[in-house]
Design an enzyme around this catalytic site. Structure first.
Site, PDB file in Angstrom:
ATOM      1  CB  SER A   2       3.795  -0.646   9.071  1.00  0.00           C
ATOM      2  OG  SER A   2       4.389  -1.430  10.092  1.00  0.00           O
ATOM      3  CE1 TYR A  55       7.244  -2.060   5.323  1.00  0.00           C
ATOM      4  CE2 TYR A  55       7.409  -2.142   7.713  1.00  0.00           C
ATOM      5  CZ  TYR A  55       6.672  -2.311   6.555  1.00  0.00           C
ATOM      6  OH  TYR A  55       5.363  -2.719   6.621  1.00  0.00           O
TER       7      TYR A  55
HETATM    8  N1  LIG Z   1       2.339  -8.659   7.036  1.00  0.00           N
HETATM    9  C1  LIG Z   1       2.555  -7.780   8.000  1.00  0.00           C
HETATM   10  O1  LIG Z   1       2.869  -8.147   9.156  1.00  0.00           O
HETATM   11  C2  LIG Z   1       2.417  -6.314   7.740  1.00  0.00           C
HETATM   12  C3  LIG Z   1       2.450  -5.440   8.834  1.00  0.00           C
HETATM   13  C4  LIG Z   1       2.322  -4.075   8.626  1.00  0.00           C
HETATM   14  C5  LIG Z   1       2.136  -3.590   7.362  1.00  0.00           C
HETATM   15  N2  LIG Z   1       2.106  -4.456   6.301  1.00  0.00           N
HETATM   16  C6  LIG Z   1       1.919  -3.869   4.979  1.00  0.00           C
HETATM   17  O2  LIG Z   1       0.887  -4.539   4.301  1.00  0.00           O
HETATM   18  C7  LIG Z   1       1.116  -4.509   2.899  1.00  0.00           C
HETATM   19  C8  LIG Z   1       0.976  -5.908   2.325  1.00  0.00           C
HETATM   20  O3  LIG Z   1       1.875  -6.768   2.990  1.00  0.00           O
HETATM   21  P1  LIG Z   1       1.693  -8.371   3.014  1.00  0.00           P
HETATM   22  O4  LIG Z   1       2.221  -8.821   4.309  1.00  0.00           O
HETATM   23  O5  LIG Z   1       0.333  -8.737   2.582  1.00  0.00           O
HETATM   24  O6  LIG Z   1       2.797  -8.771   1.910  1.00  0.00           O
HETATM   25  P2  LIG Z   1       2.807  -9.817   0.688  1.00  0.00           P
HETATM   26  O7  LIG Z   1       1.985 -11.017   0.991  1.00  0.00           O
HETATM   27  O8  LIG Z   1       4.250  -9.971   0.371  1.00  0.00           O
HETATM   28  O9  LIG Z   1       2.088  -8.975  -0.459  1.00  0.00           O
HETATM   29  C9  LIG Z   1       2.693  -7.865  -1.042  1.00  0.00           C
HETATM   30  C10 LIG Z   1       1.944  -7.565  -2.322  1.00  0.00           C
HETATM   31  O10 LIG Z   1       2.482  -6.359  -2.914  1.00  0.00           O
HETATM   32  C11 LIG Z   1       2.808  -6.632  -4.283  1.00  0.00           C
HETATM   33  N3  LIG Z   1       3.843  -5.712  -4.710  1.00  0.00           N
HETATM   34  C12 LIG Z   1       5.107  -5.576  -4.223  1.00  0.00           C
HETATM   35  N4  LIG Z   1       5.764  -4.606  -4.888  1.00  0.00           N
HETATM   36  C13 LIG Z   1       4.890  -4.112  -5.802  1.00  0.00           C
HETATM   37  C14 LIG Z   1       4.962  -3.099  -6.783  1.00  0.00           C
HETATM   38  N5  LIG Z   1       6.109  -2.388  -6.952  1.00  0.00           N
HETATM   39  N6  LIG Z   1       3.880  -2.844  -7.561  1.00  0.00           N
HETATM   40  C15 LIG Z   1       2.736  -3.554  -7.395  1.00  0.00           C
HETATM   41  N7  LIG Z   1       2.602  -4.536  -6.480  1.00  0.00           N
HETATM   42  C16 LIG Z   1       3.666  -4.810  -5.699  1.00  0.00           C
HETATM   43  C17 LIG Z   1       3.208  -8.100  -4.253  1.00  0.00           C
HETATM   44  O11 LIG Z   1       3.172  -8.708  -5.531  1.00  0.00           O
HETATM   45  P3  LIG Z   1       4.502  -8.852  -6.468  1.00  0.00           P
HETATM   46  O12 LIG Z   1       5.702  -8.817  -5.565  1.00  0.00           O
HETATM   47  O13 LIG Z   1       4.305 -10.135  -7.171  1.00  0.00           O
HETATM   48  O14 LIG Z   1       4.439  -7.686  -7.378  1.00  0.00           O
HETATM   49  C18 LIG Z   1       2.098  -8.667  -3.361  1.00  0.00           C
HETATM   50  O15 LIG Z   1       0.895  -8.785  -4.084  1.00  0.00           O
HETATM   51  C19 LIG Z   1       2.506  -3.869   2.712  1.00  0.00           C
HETATM   52  O16 LIG Z   1       2.372  -2.507   2.380  1.00  0.00           O
HETATM   53  C20 LIG Z   1       3.138  -4.002   4.089  1.00  0.00           C
HETATM   54  O17 LIG Z   1       4.085  -2.994   4.339  1.00  0.00           O
HETATM   55  C21 LIG Z   1       2.243  -5.792   6.454  1.00  0.00           C
END
Ligand SMILES: NC(=O)c1ccc[n+]([C@@H]2O[C@H](COP(=O)([O-])OP(=O)(O)OC[C@H]3O[C@@H](n4cnc5c(N)ncnc54)[C@H](OP(=O)(O)O)[C@@H]3O)[C@@H](O)[C@H]2O)c1
Length: 243
Positions: free
Chosen positions: A140, A153
């Protein structure tokens, strides 16, 4: 005969991970979809792709991370690309020190840092055997600039960035390790970030928030970039220039 390359995308039942899984599948890869809790969504996504399989596992649990990679080994006998995307956060104002409890720290570091580490370690024998193994960590901008949904985070993502560089130096030449550091991306995770979304759209040089497909595109680009390792590539529309 050349075999079909295999990719594992952790946390791919939703958001960025799901877009990466779809994109890698469209590139002709066999894809392993994973989530800890949203089993139905993960299964549906895998069923919608031509050559994919869902494996439930909580990557913060060492036994489950190992089982996930055992299933990849047993089913495909190979792994070429590991995308460490699974992550969690808690929205805590940075000046609310008491709210960032030890429990919050343990949960966030347990998934984002320890989970990423133990999944990578479990995957390493298959990645080494691939001949061109590659790990892409989804980090991130919060790990690069002093910003993000909470201090734990942001610290967890800074740790992922450093882990990326340390590992890249340690596991070459067989395996490359890179990271992508997104800014605000429209996913279920950020659905309620209305105020920040408006600020990003008004202020960042590219005047928009990111899409999961923007990040998937960069995963594919880094995977093709065979002479690049140990890099943390920002994908934030230029937000880091303002923070
Ligand atoms: N969206 C943003 O603005 C943003 C910005 C910077 C970085 N990111 C990074 O991008 C990644 C994905 O984020 P997203 O926005 O796509 O979030 P999201 O839609 O909430 O997806 C998160 C995914 O991770 C899974 N997950 C969570 N805990 C887990 C675990 N312990 N083991 C296996 N799977 C797990 C969730 O499924 P379950 O909870 O059902 O297991 C879900 O499939 C993250 O690492 C986040 O830090 C996101």
């Amino acid at each position: 005969m050349t075999r079909t390359p295999v990719a594992l995308v952790t946390g791919s039942s939703s958001g960025i991970g799901a877009a990466v899984a779809r994109r890698l599948s469209a590139e002709g890869m066999t894809v392993v979809v994973n989530a800890a809790r949203s089993v139905d969504a993960g299964r549906r996504l895998a069923a919608s792709l031509p050559d994919a399989r869902f494996v439930q596992a909580d990557i913060s649990d060492e036994d489950q991370a190992r089982r996930l990679l055992d299933e990849v080994a047993d089913t495909y006998g190979a792994l070429d690309l590991l995308v460490n995307n699974a992550g969690v956060t808690r929205a805590i104002p940075h000046n609310d020190l008491e709210a960032a409890t030890a429990e919050v720290w343990r949960t966030i570091l347990g998934v984002n840092v320890v989970g990423t580490w133990q999944t990578t370690v479990a995957a390493m024998p298959l990645l080494r055997a691939s001949g061109a193994g590659h790990v892409v960590n989804i980090s991130s901008v919060a790990g690069v600039r002093p910003a993000g949904s909470s201090v734990p985070y942001a610290v967890s993502k800074a740790a992922v960035n450093h882990m990326t560089r340390l590992l890249a130096a340690a596991v070459g030449p067989e395996v490359r390790v890179n990271a992508i550091a997104p800014g605000l991306v429209d996913t279920p995770w950020t659905e309620t970030f209305t105020e920040i979304r408006e600020r990003v759209r008004e202020a960042v040089p590219l005047r928009r928030t990111g899409t999961p497909e923007d990040i998937a595109e960069l995963v594919v680009g880094l995977h093709r970039a065979a002479y690049t390792t140990g890099e943390v590539v920002l994908a934030d529309g230029g937000a880091h220039l303002l923070i």
